[in-house]
Design a protein around this motif. Structure first.
Motif, PDB file in Angstrom:
ATOM      1  N   SER A   9       1.024  -1.123   0.036  1.00  0.00           N
ATOM      2  CA  SER A   9       0.166  -0.048  -0.204  1.00  0.00           C
ATOM      3  C   SER A   9       0.918   1.253  -0.115  1.00  0.00           C
ATOM      4  CB  SER A   9      -1.015   0.270   1.391  1.00  0.00           C
ATOM      5  OG  SER A   9       0.006   0.431   2.356  1.00  0.00           O
ATOM      6  N   ALA A  10       0.317   2.344   0.208  1.00  0.00           N
ATOM      7  CA  ALA A  10       0.995   3.459   0.378  1.00  0.00           C
ATOM      8  C   ALA A  10       1.996   3.819   1.321  1.00  0.00           C
ATOM      9  CB  ALA A  10       0.202   4.935  -0.030  1.00  0.00           C
ATOM     10  N   TYR A  11       1.545   2.604   2.501  1.00  0.00           N
ATOM     11  CA  TYR A  11       2.172   2.854   3.748  1.00  0.00           C
ATOM     12  C   TYR A  11       2.864   1.493   4.227  1.00  0.00           C
ATOM     13  CZ  TYR A  11      -1.036   6.822   3.844  1.00  0.00           C
ATOM     14  OH  TYR A  11      -1.375   8.194   3.789  1.00  0.00           O
ATOM     15  N   GLU A  12       2.632   0.421   3.898  1.00  0.00           N
ATOM     16  CA  GLU A  12       2.871  -0.705   4.341  1.00  0.00           C
ATOM     17  C   GLU A  12       3.127  -1.907   3.355  1.00  0.00           C
ATOM     18  OE1 GLU A  12       4.171  -1.217   7.338  1.00  0.00           O
ATOM     19  OE2 GLU A  12       3.615   0.480   8.567  1.00  0.00           O
ATOM     20  N   GLN A  13       3.824  -2.803   3.648  1.00  0.00           N
ATOM     21  CA  GLN A  13       3.460  -4.384   2.830  1.00  0.00           C
ATOM     22  C   GLN A  13       2.836  -4.946   3.446  1.00  0.00           C
ATOM     23  OE1 GLN A  13       6.926  -5.930   0.833  1.00  0.00           O
ATOM     24  NE2 GLN A  13       7.202  -3.799   0.044  1.00  0.00           N
ATOM     25  N   PHE A  29      -6.248 -19.987  12.177  1.00  0.00           N
ATOM     26  CA  PHE A  29      -6.326 -18.451  12.306  1.00  0.00           C
ATOM     27  C   PHE A  29      -6.262 -17.706  10.988  1.00  0.00           C
ATOM     28  CE2 PHE A  29      -4.532 -20.213  16.042  1.00  0.00           C
ATOM     29  CZ  PHE A  29      -5.288 -19.804  17.161  1.00  0.00           C
ATOM     30  N   ARG A  30      -6.944 -16.503  10.846  1.00  0.00           N
ATOM     31  CA  ARG A  30      -7.006 -15.579   9.670  1.00  0.00           C
ATOM     32  C   ARG A  30      -6.158 -14.514  10.344  1.00  0.00           C
ATOM     33  NH1 ARG A  30     -11.407 -14.843   5.823  1.00  0.00           N
ATOM     34  NH2 ARG A  30     -11.004 -16.839   5.352  1.00  0.00           N
ATOM     35  N   VAL A  31      -5.033 -14.058   9.692  1.00  0.00           N
ATOM     36  CA  VAL A  31      -4.225 -13.060  10.345  1.00  0.00           C
ATOM     37  C   VAL A  31      -3.869 -11.579   9.057  1.00  0.00           C
ATOM     38  CG1 VAL A  31      -1.862 -12.599  11.137  1.00  0.00           C
ATOM     39  CG2 VAL A  31      -2.929 -14.600  11.717  1.00  0.00           C
ATOM     40  N   LEU A  32      -3.753 -10.705   9.787  1.00  0.00           N
ATOM     41  CA  LEU A  32      -3.419  -9.483   8.881  1.00  0.00           C
ATOM     42  C   LEU A  32      -2.115  -8.955   9.525  1.00  0.00           C
ATOM     43  CD1 LEU A  32      -4.052  -7.194   6.909  1.00  0.00           C
ATOM     44  CD2 LEU A  32      -5.080  -5.828   9.004  1.00  0.00           C
ATOM     45  N   GLN A  33      -0.903  -8.766   8.817  1.00  0.00           N
ATOM     46  CA  GLN A  33       0.329  -8.816   9.128  1.00  0.00           C
ATOM     47  C   GLN A  33       1.018  -7.737   8.105  1.00  0.00           C
ATOM     48  OE1 GLN A  33       2.561 -12.148  10.693  1.00  0.00           O
ATOM     49  NE2 GLN A  33       4.151 -11.318   9.625  1.00  0.00           N
ATOM     50  N   PHE A  34       1.837  -6.951   8.840  1.00  0.00           N
ATOM     51  CA  PHE A  34       2.818  -6.106   8.211  1.00  0.00           C
ATOM     52  C   PHE A  34       3.964  -6.776   7.752  1.00  0.00           C
ATOM     53  CE2 PHE A  34       0.453  -2.081   9.627  1.00  0.00           C
ATOM     54  CZ  PHE A  34      -0.490  -2.040   8.866  1.00  0.00           C
ATOM     55  N   ALA A  35       4.874  -6.376   6.659  1.00  0.00           N
ATOM     56  CA  ALA A  35       5.978  -6.896   6.325  1.00  0.00           C
ATOM     57  C   ALA A  35       7.171  -6.857   7.248  1.00  0.00           C
ATOM     58  CB  ALA A  35       6.490  -6.357   5.091  1.00  0.00           C
ATOM     59  N   LEU A  97      -5.960   5.455   8.433  1.00  0.00           N
ATOM     60  CA  LEU A  97      -5.150   6.120   7.201  1.00  0.00           C
ATOM     61  C   LEU A  97      -4.997   5.358   5.980  1.00  0.00           C
ATOM     62  CD1 LEU A  97      -3.540   8.782   6.881  1.00  0.00           C
ATOM     63  CD2 LEU A  97      -1.492   7.700   7.765  1.00  0.00           C
ATOM     64  N   ASP A  98      -4.985   4.228   6.073  1.00  0.00           N
ATOM     65  CA  ASP A  98      -4.503   3.236   4.776  1.00  0.00           C
ATOM     66  C   ASP A  98      -5.727   2.667   4.156  1.00  0.00           C
ATOM     67  OD1 ASP A  98      -3.417   1.425   3.041  1.00  0.00           O
ATOM     68  OD2 ASP A  98      -1.793   0.970   4.345  1.00  0.00           O
ATOM     69  N   VAL A  99      -6.177   3.116   3.108  1.00  0.00           N
ATOM     70  CA  VAL A  99      -7.375   2.916   2.622  1.00  0.00           C
ATOM     71  C   VAL A  99      -7.216   1.280   2.283  1.00  0.00           C
ATOM     72  CG1 VAL A  99      -6.377   3.062   0.241  1.00  0.00           C
ATOM     73  CG2 VAL A  99      -8.932   3.164   0.488  1.00  0.00           C
TER      74      VAL A  99
END
Length: 246
Positions: A9-13, A29-35, A97-99
Motif C-alpha cells: 500500500s502507500a504505507y505498508e507491505q 487463524f486468519r491474520v493481517l500482518q505487515f512486512a 489512514l491506509d485505504v
C-alpha cells in the motif's frame, strides 16, 4: 501458512494469511500482518466471535466498566476491526489512514465498511462536534511507534474537547516499560490534560522486552477489575517531558 493476499500500500507491505498455529496456540487463524512482522489482528476461524488478543479484551472491559451507557465511540486505527465489530450495535466511527487496510478488513475479516472513514484520525476528529463521544480509542502505529501528532499536548486537548464530561480516552501502545522514555512522556502529557490517568502492561520476561501497554485517561476516576484485564497488570510510569507538535 496459506497466503490469501499480499500487496504494497502507500504505507505498508501487507499480508493476509491463514495458519494453524499463532503464538504457540494451535487452531485455525486468519491474520493481517505487515512486512515488518507486526501482526495487526487475528480472527479465530473456529470461533469467530472470540477476541484473540489480550489488549482489545482489556480495552472492552475498561470501556464497559467505566462508561455506563456507551453510545458513541471513535477509534483511530482499524486493524482487522476487532473493536468496531464488537461494538457494531453502537454509533462507531473508525479512522484508518491506509485505504488498503480498510479494504482488506472488510473483505477478509467481515468489517462493516460504513463505520470506516479514510484519513488521518486527528484531522477527522477535528471536524466532529464537541462533547460528542463517550470514548476515544487510539490504536495506530507507524514505523517508529504511535505517531507523535496523535499523542501530543495539542491532540490530547482536541480529544478532550470531543469527549463528554464522563468520557475517556484509551491508548494501546507498544514499548519497553520502565526503560522507555517515550512512554513516560506520553503518560506525562496525559497527566497534563486529564485529571485521572491509569496505566497497565502485559507481563514480560525482562524489563527491556517490548510489551503492550494500555493508558486510559479521563475527567472521572478510572475503575477496573484486574481479573477482567486479560493478564494486564498495573504499571506506574515516571514523570518525564511533555510532548508537543513539532
Amino acid at each position: 501458512m496459506n497466503i490469501l493476499h499480499r500487496q504494497s500500500s502507500a504505507y505498508e507491505q501487507i499480508i493476509v494469511y491463514e495458519t494453524d498455529r499463532l503464538y504457540g496456540e494451535k487452531g485455525h487463524f486468519r491474520v493481517l500482518q505487515f512486512a515488518n512482522t507486526d501482526v495487526q489482528g487475528a480472527l479465530d476461524l473456529n470461533d469467530p466471535q472470540r477476541i484473540v488478543f489480550e489488549y482489545p479484551r482489556a480495552i472492552i472491559h475498561l470501556l464497559e466498566h467505566n462508561v455506563q451507557e456507551l453510545e458513541r465511540l471513535y477509534i483511530i486505527g482499524q486493524g482487522i476491526g476487532t473493536l468496531g465489530n464488537y461494538f457494531a450495535d453502537r454509533d462507531v466511527q473508525i479512522a484508518e489512514l491506509d485505504v488498503e487496510v480498510a479494504r482488506l478488513s472488510v473483505k477478509y475479516f467481515g468489517c462493516n465498511a460504513e463505520h470506516i472513514l479514510i484519513g488521518d484520525g486527528r484531522g477527522i476528529l477535528s471536524m466532529q462536534p464537541d462533547q460528542h463521544y463517550d470514548g476515544i480509542v487510539l490504536d495506530a502505529f507507524g514505523e517508529t511507534g504511535t505517531p507523535l501528532h496523535l499523542v501530543s499536548m495539542e491532540c490530547l486537548y482536541l480529544m478532550r474537547s470531543k469527549l463528554h464530561d464522563s468520557g475517556y480516552i484509551i491508548m494501546n501502545l507498544i514499548g519497553r516499560g520502565p526503560n522507555d522514555r517515550r512512554l513516560h512522556a506520553i503518560y506525562t502529557t496525559l497527566c497534563e490534560v486529564f485529571a485521572y490517568v491509569q496505566c497497565f502492561q502485559l507481563p514480560v520476561e525482562k524489563n527491556s522486552d517490548v510489551r503492550n501497554i494500555i493508558m486510559m485517561a479521563g475527567s472521572a476516576p478510572i475503575r477496573y477489575q484486574l481479573r477482567q484485564m486479560a493478564g494486564f497488570t498495573v504499571m506506574q510510569p515516571e514523570i518525564a517531558y511533555v510532548l508537543y507538535d513539532e
